[in-house]
Design a protein around this motif. Structure first.
Motif, PDB file in Angstrom:
ATOM      1  N   VAL A  81       0.846  -1.204   0.000  1.00 46.27           N
ATOM      2  CA  VAL A  81       0.000   0.000   0.000  1.00 46.27           C
ATOM      3  C   VAL A  81       0.875   1.246   0.000  1.00 46.27           C
ATOM      4  O   VAL A  81       0.671   2.165  -0.790  1.00 46.27           O
ATOM      5  CB  VAL A  81      -0.960  -0.003   1.217  1.00 46.27           C
ATOM      6  CG1 VAL A  81      -1.651   1.341   1.363  1.00 46.27           C
ATOM      7  CG2 VAL A  81      -2.001  -1.106   1.058  1.00 46.27           C
ATOM      8  N   SER A  82       1.912   1.277   0.863  1.00 47.73           N
ATOM      9  CA  SER A  82       2.691   2.521   0.910  1.00 47.73           C
ATOM     10  C   SER A  82       3.569   2.698  -0.318  1.00 47.73           C
ATOM     11  O   SER A  82       3.853   3.820  -0.712  1.00 47.73           O
ATOM     12  CB  SER A  82       3.488   2.660   2.207  1.00 47.73           C
ATOM     13  OG  SER A  82       4.225   1.518   2.421  1.00 47.73           O
ATOM     14  N   SER A  83       3.984   1.598  -0.958  1.00 43.47           N
ATOM     15  CA  SER A  83       4.802   1.781  -2.172  1.00 43.47           C
ATOM     16  C   SER A  83       3.926   1.913  -3.419  1.00 43.47           C
ATOM     17  O   SER A  83       4.414   2.168  -4.506  1.00 43.47           O
ATOM     18  CB  SER A  83       5.749   0.597  -2.348  1.00 43.47           C
ATOM     19  OG  SER A  83       4.990  -0.578  -2.583  1.00 43.47           O
ATOM     20  N   LYS A  84       2.623   1.766  -3.252  1.00 42.84           N
ATOM     21  CA  LYS A  84       1.649   1.869  -4.350  1.00 42.84           C
ATOM     22  C   LYS A  84       2.044   0.975  -5.524  1.00 42.84           C
ATOM     23  O   LYS A  84       1.976   1.379  -6.683  1.00 42.84           O
ATOM     24  CB  LYS A  84       1.524   3.324  -4.821  1.00 42.84           C
ATOM     25  CG  LYS A  84       1.003   4.244  -3.747  1.00 42.84           C
ATOM     26  CD  LYS A  84       0.754   5.624  -4.286  1.00 42.84           C
ATOM     27  CE  LYS A  84       0.148   6.493  -3.211  1.00 42.84           C
ATOM     28  NZ  LYS A  84       0.259   7.893  -3.446  1.00 42.84           N
ATOM     29  N   SER A  85       2.514  -0.228  -5.203  1.00 44.78           N
ATOM     30  CA  SER A  85       3.010  -1.078  -6.283  1.00 44.78           C
ATOM     31  C   SER A  85       1.922  -1.926  -6.943  1.00 44.78           C
ATOM     32  O   SER A  85       2.206  -2.661  -7.870  1.00 44.78           O
ATOM     33  CB  SER A  85       4.144  -1.965  -5.758  1.00 44.78           C
ATOM     34  OG  SER A  85       3.728  -2.647  -4.609  1.00 44.78           O
ATOM     35  N   TRP A  86       0.689  -1.851  -6.465  1.00 43.45           N
ATOM     36  CA  TRP A  86      -0.423  -2.536  -7.126  1.00 43.45           C
ATOM     37  C   TRP A  86      -1.289  -1.498  -7.835  1.00 43.45           C
ATOM     38  O   TRP A  86      -1.219  -0.308  -7.510  1.00 43.45           O
ATOM     39  CB  TRP A  86      -1.264  -3.296  -6.093  1.00 43.45           C
ATOM     40  CG  TRP A  86      -0.620  -4.567  -5.586  1.00 43.45           C
ATOM     41  CD1 TRP A  86       0.580  -5.077  -5.966  1.00 43.45           C
ATOM     42  CD2 TRP A  86      -1.151  -5.453  -4.593  1.00 43.45           C
ATOM     43  NE1 TRP A  86       0.847  -6.231  -5.268  1.00 43.45           N
ATOM     44  CE2 TRP A  86      -0.202  -6.496  -4.423  1.00 43.45           C
ATOM     45  CE3 TRP A  86      -2.318  -5.484  -3.844  1.00 43.45           C
ATOM     46  CZ2 TRP A  86      -0.395  -7.545  -3.535  1.00 43.45           C
ATOM     47  CZ3 TRP A  86      -2.509  -6.532  -2.949  1.00 43.45           C
ATOM     48  CH2 TRP A  86      -1.560  -7.555  -2.802  1.00 43.45           C
ATOM     49  N   PRO A  87      -2.157  -1.930  -8.765  1.00 44.66           N
ATOM     50  CA  PRO A  87      -3.000  -0.950  -9.473  1.00 44.66           C
ATOM     51  C   PRO A  87      -3.845  -0.122  -8.497  1.00 44.66           C
ATOM     52  O   PRO A  87      -4.316  -0.634  -7.468  1.00 44.66           O
ATOM     53  CB  PRO A  87      -3.894  -1.823 -10.356  1.00 44.66           C
ATOM     54  CG  PRO A  87      -3.166  -3.115 -10.484  1.00 44.66           C
ATOM     55  CD  PRO A  87      -2.362  -3.298  -9.246  1.00 44.66           C
ATOM     56  N   ALA A  88      -4.030   1.160  -8.850  1.00 42.61           N
ATOM     57  CA  ALA A  88      -4.705   2.100  -7.952  1.00 42.61           C
ATOM     58  C   ALA A  88      -6.102   1.621  -7.544  1.00 42.61           C
ATOM     59  O   ALA A  88      -6.498   1.749  -6.381  1.00 42.61           O
ATOM     60  CB  ALA A  88      -4.778   3.463  -8.615  1.00 42.61           C
ATOM     61  N   LYS A  89      -6.831   1.041  -8.510  1.00 48.36           N
ATOM     62  CA  LYS A  89      -8.207   0.601  -8.217  1.00 48.36           C
ATOM     63  C   LYS A  89      -8.213  -0.473  -7.138  1.00 48.36           C
ATOM     64  O   LYS A  89      -9.024  -0.458  -6.211  1.00 48.36           O
ATOM     65  CB  LYS A  89      -8.842   0.028  -9.492  1.00 48.36           C
ATOM     66  CG  LYS A  89      -9.780   1.002 -10.161  1.00 48.36           C
ATOM     67  CD  LYS A  89     -10.551   0.280 -11.225  1.00 48.36           C
ATOM     68  CE  LYS A  89     -11.428   1.267 -11.964  1.00 48.36           C
ATOM     69  NZ  LYS A  89     -11.981   0.687 -13.159  1.00 48.36           N
ATOM     70  N   LEU A  90      -7.281  -1.415  -7.285  1.00 46.53           N
ATOM     71  CA  LEU A  90      -7.178  -2.512  -6.323  1.00 46.53           C
ATOM     72  C   LEU A  90      -6.782  -1.963  -4.948  1.00 46.53           C
ATOM     73  O   LEU A  90      -7.346  -2.354  -3.917  1.00 46.53           O
ATOM     74  CB  LEU A  90      -6.138  -3.526  -6.826  1.00 46.53           C
ATOM     75  CG  LEU A  90      -5.822  -4.699  -5.909  1.00 46.53           C
ATOM     76  CD1 LEU A  90      -7.072  -5.512  -5.607  1.00 46.53           C
ATOM     77  CD2 LEU A  90      -4.759  -5.604  -6.539  1.00 46.53           C
ATOM     78  N   LEU A  91      -5.830  -1.015  -4.954  1.00 49.36           N
ATOM     79  CA  LEU A  91      -5.388  -0.441  -3.678  1.00 49.36           C
ATOM     80  C   LEU A  91      -6.538   0.284  -2.984  1.00 49.36           C
ATOM     81  O   LEU A  91      -6.694   0.202  -1.764  1.00 49.36           O
ATOM     82  CB  LEU A  91      -4.219   0.524  -3.910  1.00 49.36           C
ATOM     83  CG  LEU A  91      -2.882  -0.141  -4.248  1.00 49.36           C
ATOM     84  CD1 LEU A  91      -1.822   0.907  -4.529  1.00 49.36           C
ATOM     85  CD2 LEU A  91      -2.406  -1.046  -3.123  1.00 49.36           C
ATOM     86  N   ASP A  92      -7.353   0.986  -3.776  1.00 46.79           N
ATOM     87  CA  ASP A  92      -8.502   1.691  -3.184  1.00 46.79           C
ATOM     88  C   ASP A  92      -9.425   0.705  -2.483  1.00 46.79           C
ATOM     89  O   ASP A  92      -9.890   0.938  -1.372  1.00 46.79           O
ATOM     90  CB  ASP A  92      -9.289   2.444  -4.264  1.00 46.79           C
ATOM     91  CG  ASP A  92      -8.581   3.731  -4.641  1.00 46.79           C
ATOM     92  OD1 ASP A  92      -7.656   4.117  -3.893  1.00 46.79           O
ATOM     93  OD2 ASP A  92      -8.932   4.331  -5.666  1.00 46.79           O
TER      94      ASP A  92
END
Ligand code: SF4
Length: 419
Positions: A384-395
C-alpha cells in the motif's frame, strides 16, 4: 500552486522540512554551507560571462577570476558553515576558481551557440488543464544555428552522477517541459549538465514518452503533497503534524538550517545547552537513561536465557539418549519427571527453499490455498505505501484498513559514545 523541483525534492527527502519551509513558511535561519556559497559564487561568474556575451562583451579569464574574488569577499560572512572540518575556506575558494578556469579553457570563445537567457525563471503548466504548475530557474538557455535549444545547468557538487541519472533526472525533465511550453517550435532540446569540479559535461535529452511519464509521476507526487497538506489543515487539534509530515533523518541533516525546529534534533539542542547537573535531571534525559539501563539489563538476561536454553537442549538430548538406551518413556527426577514422546513431524519447504514454488502451485491449482495461507499484514502495508499494485485494487484494499496510532520508541547509540 507552483511546484519547483527543489520543492518536490524537499518533500521527498524530509516531509517535516517541507512543512516548515513551504507550509509554515518559517524563514530560513542565517546558516549556509560553504559548498552552497561557493556554488552560488561560481554561478554568478558564469552568469556574468554569458550575460555579457549577449551584449557582445567578451571577458577574459582574468576578468572573471577578478569578479569571482570581489564577489566572494563581498558576500562572505562568518555565518557560513564549514561542515567538513578537514577543509578550509581557501580550499573551497580555490576549488571554485579552478571550476571557472577549466570552464573557460573548455568553452572560450563561446561562439558555438547563442545565449537567449541566463538565470531564467520559468513557470509552466504540467497538464493540459493547467491544474498542476511547475516553476524553476534555468541557469542558461542557448540556441544553436540548427535551432536546437540547449538547457545548461551548472553543478559544483563533489559527486559526479551517472549518465543514467542524467537521463532520468526530474529537474532536467521539468526544464525540458518548460522550454517546450514557452517555445512550441522547440523540436530538439539538449539537456546539459556541467559538473564543473570534474570539468565534465553530461548530455541528455527526453523523448515524448519520457516526458509523458514524468508528467504523470510529478502530478501524482503533487497530489500526495496536496492531500497531506489538506490532512494537516483538518487536524484541528494540531497533534498529527509529525505523523502527516514525518521528519526523515539523513546525512543531509548536517546541512539543515531547521535543526532547532526539528523533532529529531530539538531536544538534543535544548539539553546540550544545559549545565551537566541540570542536564541529568531533565525529565526526557532521565527517561531515556532509564530505558537505556533497562535495555542493557534485558540484553544481559536474554544472553543468560540463551545460554540456559542451549544447556537445556543438550540435557534433553541426553535424556532422550538415556530413555532410548533403557527403553523408557518416562524418567523420574526428584520433584518432577520427564516424559519422552517419539513422533514423526512433517516439514515442508520454507519460503525460499527448493520445491516451495511447486508446492504452492499444486495447492493453488486445487483451489485450497486460502485454507493454508494467511495474510501478511506487513507485506500488505508495504504494498500500500509503495503503491506497487494498481490504484483501483489499492482503493478497494484500503477500504478494509483502519488507522491505528502506534508509537515506537527505539534507542539509538550516539555517534560520540560509539566504541
Ligand atoms: S534536520 Fe533533518 S530531519 Fe530535521 S527537518 Fe532538517 S532535514 Fe528534516
Amino acid at each position: 500552486m507552483l511546484y519547483s523541483n527543489s520543492k518536490l525534492s524537499t518533500y521527498e527527502n524530509c516531509p517535516w522540512r517541507y512543512k516548515l519551509v513551504y507550509i509554515d513558511k518559517i524563514e530560513k535561519p542565517e546558516k549556509q554551507g560553504i559548498e552552497a556559497f561557493m556554488g552560488s559564487m561560481v554561478h554568478d561568474v558564469l552568469e556574468k560571462c554569458h550575460k555579457d556575451l549577449i551584449v557582445a562583451h567578451r571577458n577574459t579569464v582574468d576578468d572573471l577570476i577578478r569578479f569571482y574574488n570581489i564577489q566572494w569577499d563581498k558576500e562572505w560572512t562568518d555565518e557560513i558553515q564549514i561542515v567538513r572540518k578537514q577543509y578550509k575556506k581557501e580550499d573551497y575558494k580555490n576549488s571554485g576558481e579552478k571550476c571557472i578556469r577549466d570552464y573557460f579553457t573548455r568553452y572560450a570563445p563561446f561562439d558555438k551557440t547563442r545565449t537567449i537567457a541566463t538565470e531564467m525563471m520559468v513557470n509552466f503548466p504540467i497538464d493540459e488543464e493547467k491544474k498542476y504548475l511547475g516553476t524553476g530557474f534555468i541557469d542558461r538557455l542557448d540556441i544553436s544555428r540548427d535551432n536546437t535549444y540547449e538547457i545548461h545547468d551548472y553543478k559544483t557538487s563533489r559527486n559526479l552522477p551517472t549518465q543514467e541519472k542524467a537521463d532520468s533526472d526530474r529537474q532536467l525533465g521539468l526544464y525540458h517541459i518548460a522550454v517546450q511550453t514557452k517555445w512550441p517550435d522547440a523540436r530538439d532540446i539538449k539537456l546539459i549538465w556541467h559538473y564543473l569540479i570534474f570539468d565534465k559535461e553530461l548530455l541528455s535529452s527526453r523523448t515524448s514518452g519520457q516526458v509523458k511519464q514524468l508528467k504523470t509521476e510529478v502530478m501524482s507526487l503533487i497530489d500526495e503533497i496536496e492531500e497531506k497538506t489538506k490532512e494537516l489543515e483538518e487536524d484541528s487539534k494540531g497533534t498529527a503534524a509529525q505523523k502527516i509530515f514525518p521528519a526523515n533523518e539523513t546525512t543531509l541533516c548536517d546541512w539543515c538550517e531547521f535543526q532547532g525546529q526539528c523533532p529529531k534534533f530539538r531536544h538534543s539542542i535544548i539539553v546540550e545547552a544545559l549545565p551537566e547537573n541540570e542536564y541529568l535531571k531533565e525529565p526526557g534525559v532521565k527517561l531515556v537513561n532509564k530505558l537505556a539501563d533497562l535495555s542493557v539489563k534485558k540484553g544481559e538476561i536474554e544472553a543468560q536465557v540463551e545460554e540456559i536454553e542451549e544447556e537445556m537442549g543438550k540435557i534433553k538430548e541426553a535424556i532422550a539418549a538415556y530413555a532410548d538406551k533403557n527403553k523408557l518413556d518416562t524418567i523420574e527426577g526428584k520433584n518432577c519427571s520427564a516424559s519422552i514422546n517419539r513422533k514423526n513431524i512433517l516439514k515442508f519447504p520454507g519460503k525460499n527453499e527448493d520445491g516451495r514454488q511447486e508446492l504452492e502451485s499444486i495447492i493453488k491449482k486445487e483451489d485450497k490455498w486460502q485454507e493454508v495461507s494467511t495474510l501478511d499484514n506487513h507485506a500488505l502495508s508495504r504494498v500500500v505505501s509503495s503503491k506497487s499494485w494498481p490504484a483501483k485494487l489499492l482503493d478497494k484494499i484500503l477500504s478494509f484498513g483502519r488507522k491505528e496510532s502506534k508509537v515506537e520508541v527505539r534507542l539509538k547509540q550516539m555517534k560520540d559514545s560509539e566504541e
